[in-house]
Design an enzyme around this catalytic site. Structure first.
Site, PDB file in Angstrom:
ATOM      1  N   CYS A  71      -1.984   3.160  -9.456  1.00  0.00           N
ATOM      2  CA  CYS A  71      -2.780   3.681  -8.633  1.00  0.00           C
ATOM      3  C   CYS A  71      -4.226   3.562  -8.720  1.00  0.00           C
ATOM      4  O   CYS A  71      -4.956   4.165  -9.954  1.00  0.00           O
ATOM      5  CB  CYS A  71      -2.129   5.257  -8.351  1.00  0.00           C
ATOM      6  SG  CYS A  71      -0.615   4.489  -7.715  1.00  0.00           S
ATOM      7  N   GLY A 117       0.960  -1.202   0.009  1.00  0.00           N
ATOM      8  CA  GLY A 117      -0.362  -0.186  -0.034  1.00  0.00           C
ATOM      9  C   GLY A 117       0.950   1.090  -0.130  1.00  0.00           C
ATOM     10  O   GLY A 117       0.328   2.657   0.932  1.00  0.00           O
ATOM     11  N   LYS A 164       5.614   3.837 -16.003  1.00  0.00           N
ATOM     12  CA  LYS A 164       5.282   2.216 -16.032  1.00  0.00           C
ATOM     13  C   LYS A 164       3.455   1.714 -15.962  1.00  0.00           C
ATOM     14  O   LYS A 164       3.438   1.963 -15.330  1.00  0.00           O
ATOM     15  CB  LYS A 164       6.062   1.945 -14.061  1.00  0.00           C
ATOM     16  CG  LYS A 164       5.492   0.481 -13.511  1.00  0.00           C
ATOM     17  CD  LYS A 164       6.609   0.446 -12.466  1.00  0.00           C
ATOM     18  CE  LYS A 164       6.875  -0.820 -12.548  1.00  0.00           C
ATOM     19  NZ  LYS A 164       7.552  -1.394 -11.126  1.00  0.00           N
ATOM     20  N   GLY A 167       8.180 -11.788  -9.232  1.00  0.00           N
ATOM     21  CA  GLY A 167       8.889 -12.994  -8.215  1.00  0.00           C
ATOM     22  C   GLY A 167       8.739 -13.709  -9.578  1.00  0.00           C
ATOM     23  O   GLY A 167       7.626 -13.637 -10.918  1.00  0.00           O
ATOM     24  N   GLY A 197      13.756  -7.053  -8.496  1.00  0.00           N
ATOM     25  CA  GLY A 197      12.542  -6.838  -7.699  1.00  0.00           C
ATOM     26  C   GLY A 197      13.060  -7.343  -6.699  1.00  0.00           C
ATOM     27  O   GLY A 197      13.441  -7.674  -5.470  1.00  0.00           O
ATOM     28  N   GLY A 222      10.756  -8.360 -13.900  1.00  0.00           N
ATOM     29  CA  GLY A 222       9.279  -9.447 -13.198  1.00  0.00           C
ATOM     30  C   GLY A 222      10.161 -10.387 -13.706  1.00  0.00           C
ATOM     31  O   GLY A 222      10.875 -11.287 -14.346  1.00  0.00           O
TER      32      GLY A 222
HETATM   33  C1  LIG Z   1       7.165  -5.444  -2.045  1.00  0.00           C
HETATM   34  C2  LIG Z   1       6.752  -4.693  -3.296  1.00  0.00           C
HETATM   35  C3  LIG Z   1       6.805  -3.369  -3.129  1.00  0.00           C
HETATM   36  C4  LIG Z   1       6.448  -2.476  -5.063  1.00  0.00           C
HETATM   37  N1  LIG Z   1       6.718  -1.137  -4.448  1.00  0.00           N
HETATM   38  C5  LIG Z   1       6.327  -0.489  -5.833  1.00  0.00           C
HETATM   39  C6  LIG Z   1       5.793   0.831  -6.132  1.00  0.00           C
HETATM   40  O1  LIG Z   1       6.405   1.556  -4.735  1.00  0.00           O
HETATM   41  N2  LIG Z   1       5.416   1.412  -6.556  1.00  0.00           N
HETATM   42  C7  LIG Z   1       6.564   0.172  -8.524  1.00  0.00           C
HETATM   43  O2  LIG Z   1       6.037   1.012  -8.712  1.00  0.00           O
HETATM   44  N3  LIG Z   1       6.406  -1.041  -8.291  1.00  0.00           N
HETATM   45  C8  LIG Z   1       6.196  -1.367  -7.204  1.00  0.00           C
HETATM   46  N4  LIG Z   1       6.162  -2.860  -6.976  1.00  0.00           N
HETATM   47  C9  LIG Z   1       6.780  -3.496  -8.259  1.00  0.00           C
HETATM   48  C10 LIG Z   1       8.398  -3.511  -8.774  1.00  0.00           C
HETATM   49  O3  LIG Z   1       8.262  -2.116  -8.898  1.00  0.00           O
HETATM   50  C11 LIG Z   1       8.434  -4.986  -9.685  1.00  0.00           C
HETATM   51  O4  LIG Z   1       7.594  -3.799 -10.603  1.00  0.00           O
HETATM   52  C12 LIG Z   1       7.802  -6.088 -10.029  1.00  0.00           C
HETATM   53  O5  LIG Z   1       7.527  -6.361  -8.144  1.00  0.00           O
HETATM   54  C13 LIG Z   1       8.180  -6.996 -10.925  1.00  0.00           C
HETATM   55  O6  LIG Z   1       9.334  -7.197 -10.342  1.00  0.00           O
HETATM   56  P1  LIG Z   1      10.102  -8.752  -9.648  1.00  0.00           P
HETATM   57  O7  LIG Z   1       9.619  -9.906 -10.171  1.00  0.00           O
HETATM   58  O8  LIG Z   1      11.438  -8.398 -10.223  1.00  0.00           O
HETATM   59  O9  LIG Z   1      10.026  -8.266  -7.995  1.00  0.00           O
HETATM   60  C14 LIG Z   1       6.293  -3.701  -5.684  1.00  0.00           C
HETATM   61  C15 LIG Z   1       6.753  -5.359  -5.430  1.00  0.00           C
HETATM   62  C16 LIG Z   1       6.911  -5.590  -4.680  1.00  0.00           C
HETATM   63  C17 LIG Z   1       7.381  -7.165  -4.294  1.00  0.00           C
END
Ligand SMILES: Cc1cc2nc3c(=O)[nH]c(=O)nc-3n(C[C@H](O)[C@H](O)[C@H](O)COP(=O)(O)O)c2cc1C
Ligand SMILES: Cc1cc2nc3c(=O)[nH]c(=O)nc-3n(C[C@H](O)[C@H](O)[C@H](O)COP(=O)(O)OP(=O)(O)OC[C@H]3O[C@@H](n4cnc5c(N)ncnc54)[C@H](O)[C@@H]3O)c2cc1C
Ligand code: FES
Lengths: 324, 281
Positions: free
Chosen positions: A131, A73, A168, A220, A269, A247
């Site tokens: 959002c 959030g 994004k 993940g 991430g 991703g």
């Molecule tokens: C705990 C968590 C918090 C995240 N917070 C944001 C955020 O504040 N803003 C945003 O644009 N994406 C946010 N994301 C999305 C990540 O930036 C990313 O787009 C997504 O997790 C896919 O990458 P990954 O599989 O390497 O985690 C968040 C993801 C996770 C897991």
């Protein structure tokens, strides 16, 4: 011979293509205990909001096969604290910073962009469009090309001309190419994808949803094929637009896959939760992999998988296929 | 860092793993925890599991021991580790227990495997000349951890089980007021399930003595980047914030934690939806 790992986000040069994904590196200082942040191409901040936000109740996380669900959030200290403490901290260390911004109205995004315009140390602005739009019955901006374009146009209009604006995108849409095109037409200098698709899990012991917020964002390796598909489709349609791909990147090979699909920057991430050293390891693995395949420049690999089936010899086509 | 499993053993209902991890052992202070990757190199389990460090020894350059209970797939995998297996650990993590400057009397309260965390605390307190008394509890006798060691180390040891199979029938909070009064305790240290910590804090507040608790919130990273492990904590300025238990904790002053509001965003917390956002500044 070392591979030239430099890459460009708009006209901003990054020493290498690895960045952190928004919301997965807190304020930066937490990761700085593990490695020198100056060694990655850029650090992407959590999404900054106007006011401080306490986020969602706990449990905020549920592990899923090769992934996790989160419902944080957008917890954060708000833009004032960010500009007072977090951004100067990064700037003083020479960390190239992509500032992610989030809002509930176009005016809020614009106001945030205005606050960032004069702040030193803003390398690029990433607009988190996932959002809920409080002026449109909570419909998520990213699900609607027109709403996304409106935000991007407004942020672009107040942002300094030399700071790239990155849109994004969410994969939870019918046609990601049309949303991407709308953002580029509105002035986005680059695109970033993918944000978390929405998922849910139920605790079969308690027989209730695992997350307090019921649904959450999936991340993940479980979402990597979805990310590769989105990057591929958008790069095919808009080959000259730089893409930050993310991703499920856990290894150099995963990063390479997104680069072949068309990403020129790769964000890490969830892998950071598993391994706080992930960025440097992925960078090293990617560089070794490129060298092993005979690449001299990272740029030559960007979007390479799009070459027509007949064109098998890489060396003859790599320059034409490069999007940079 | 990669550690090597030295020994594995069963302690009543629990498993204990001793791992050669010099970098962690040498920086360890009581209350620290480790983040352990589970499932092996190509696992589908991505989040790290947190475990309090029960013991550190100088052997082999430094070993750490942690005690755990099998709860889900990650701890089930850990329970299958054998000597010489490698284990990927990050640590030491979190804030350790603050120790009193003067030789005072401390009651250490442990619930289930939470007791394991208290022994390094007891060691450190005794080195400072403090008197240490234990109150340990669990659902049943086999889940009371460290009763023997507590009897050896502590001036007194009071045990409780909910089924009455060991010590007094009931909970640690039932006997704690008596113990505090008898030993004239100056401070309380506690580790165990969240409701127990809330109860222990209430008792300590009643006696007007300081209480330090080590909380256990669900964690994904353990290093402060994911924001999953938050709970409402009152700051020095009287403002409630959702703070990360992995970096700002897991040790907190008990009366600062809003135990009744764990799992919610209190309406008056900084940045809470609605009114809370206005107390910015
Ligand atoms: C705990 C968590 C918090 C995240 N917070 C944001 C955020 O504040 N803003 C945003 O644009 N994406 C946010 N994301 C999305 C990540 O930036 C990313 O787009 C997504 O997790 C896919 O990458 P990954 O599989 O390497 O985690 C968040 C993801 C996770 C897991
Ligand atoms: C600071 C700290 C110290 C801890 N010390 C110990 C200890 O000494 N001994 C012990 O037995 N257990 C301890 N725990 C709890 C332990 O981390 C969980 O039991 C374990 O993570 C469960 O993993 P699993 O794969 O078996 O369960 P699953 O439910 O499959 O785990 C899924 C995810 O949820 C997380 N999770 C689930 N339960 C908890 C929990 N209670 N606390 C934190 N995260 C959780 C896991 O880490 C994992 O990311 C501690 C927790 C914390 C936060
Ligand atoms: S567990 Fe990730 S921030 Fe605490």
């Amino acid at each position: 011979m070392p591979v030239d790992m430099r890459t460009y986000l708009g006209h901003v040069e990054l020493v290498n293509p690895i960045t952190t994904a928004a919301g997965c590196a807190a304020s930066g200082s937490e990761l700085a205990q593990f490695f020198d942040l100056g060694r990655i191409g850029a650090l992407t901040t959590r999404s900054i909001t106007m006011a401080p936000r306490a986020g969602r109740p706990t449990p905020r996380m549920a592990e899923t096969p090769s992934g996790m669900l989160n419902a944080i959030g957008l917890q954060g200290p708000g833009v004032d604290a960010f500009l007072e403490r977090e951004l100067p901290w990064l700037d003083q260390r020479g960390v190239k910073t992509v500032v992610s911004v989030a809002g509930g109205t176009v005016a809020e995004y614009t106001a945030l962009a205005r606050r960032l315009t004069d702040a030193p140390g803003v390398g690029a602005v990433e607009v988190n469009l996932s959002c809920p739009n409080i002026e449109d019955r909570g419909r998520v901006f990213a699900r609607d090309g027109a709403a996304s374009a409106e935000v991007i146009a407004s942020v672009r209009s107040v942002m300094r001309y030399d700071v790239p604006v990155v849109a994004k995108l969410s994969p939870d849409v019918m046609d990601i190419v049309s949303v991407a095109r709308a953002c580029v037409d509105a002035g986005a200098d680059a695109l970033s994808m993918i944000n978390n698709p929405l998922g849910m899990s139920i605790d079969t012991e308690a027989m209730r949803p695992s997350l307090a917020a019921v649904t959450g964002g999936l991340s993940g390796p479980a979402i990597r094929p979805l990310a590769v598909r989105c990057v591929w489709q958008v790069h095919a349609a808009l080959p000259s637009v730089p893409i930050i791909g993310m991703g499920g990147v856990l290894t150099g090979q995963d990063a390479f896959e997104l680069i072949l699909a068309g990403a020129c920057v790769v964000a890490v991430g969830t892998a950071l939760f598993h391994d706080p050293y992930a960025c440097l390891r992925i960078l090293r693995e990617l560089e070794e992999l490129l060298a092993a395949r005979g690449f001299h420049r990272l740029a030559d690999a960007v979007g390479l998988a799009h070459r027509p089936p007949g064109a098998t010899t890489r060396h003859r086509i790599d320059l034409e296929e490069s999007s940079l | 860092m990669t550690g090597t499993v030295l020994t594995t053993r069963r302690v009543d209902a629990y498993h204990a793993l001793t791992v050669v991890a010099p970098g962690i052992a040498e920086r360890f202070r009581p209350g620290h925890f480790v983040g352990v990757a589970v499932g092996g190199a190509r696992t589908s389990m991505l989040t790290r599991r947190a475990f309090s460090v029960h013991d550190v020894k100088p052997d082999y350059g430094g070993t750490v021991e942690f005690v755990f209970t099998v709860r889900g797939p990650g701890t089930a995998w850990l329970a299958e580790r054998r000597a010489r297996d490698t284990l990927d650990l990050v640590g030491p993590l979190g804030r350790s227990f603050p120790l009193p400057r003067d030789p005072v009397t401390c009651v250490l309260v442990g619930g289930e495997y939470g007791s394991a965390t208290l022994f390094p605390v007891a060691d450190a307190l005794q080195q400072r000349g403090c008197r240490v008394d234990f109150v340990l509890g669990a659902v049943s006798a086999d889940r009371v951890f460290g009763a023997l060691r507590a009897r050896r180390m502590g001036e007194t040891t009071t045990l409780t089980t909910e089924d009455g199979s060991l010590g007094m029938r009931g909970r640690v909070t039932d006997v704690l007021p008596g113990v505090i009064a008898d030993v004239r305790a100056d401070a309380v240290y506690a580790c165990g399930p969240m409701p127990m910590l809330g109860g222990v804090t209430a008792v300590a507040v009643e006696f007007d003595i300081p209480v330090q608790v080590a909380v256990e919130e669900q964690m994904a990273c353990g290093v402060g980047v994911c924001m999953t492990c938050v709970l409402p904590v009152i700051g020095d300025d009287g403002v409630t914030r959702m703070v990360r238990s992995c970096v700002e904790g897991p040790v907190f002053r008990g009366e600062r934690v809003r135990f009744d509001d764990v799992g919610t965003i209190p309406f008056d917390a900084l940045g809470a939806p609605g009114g809370g956002t206005r107390n910015a500044g």
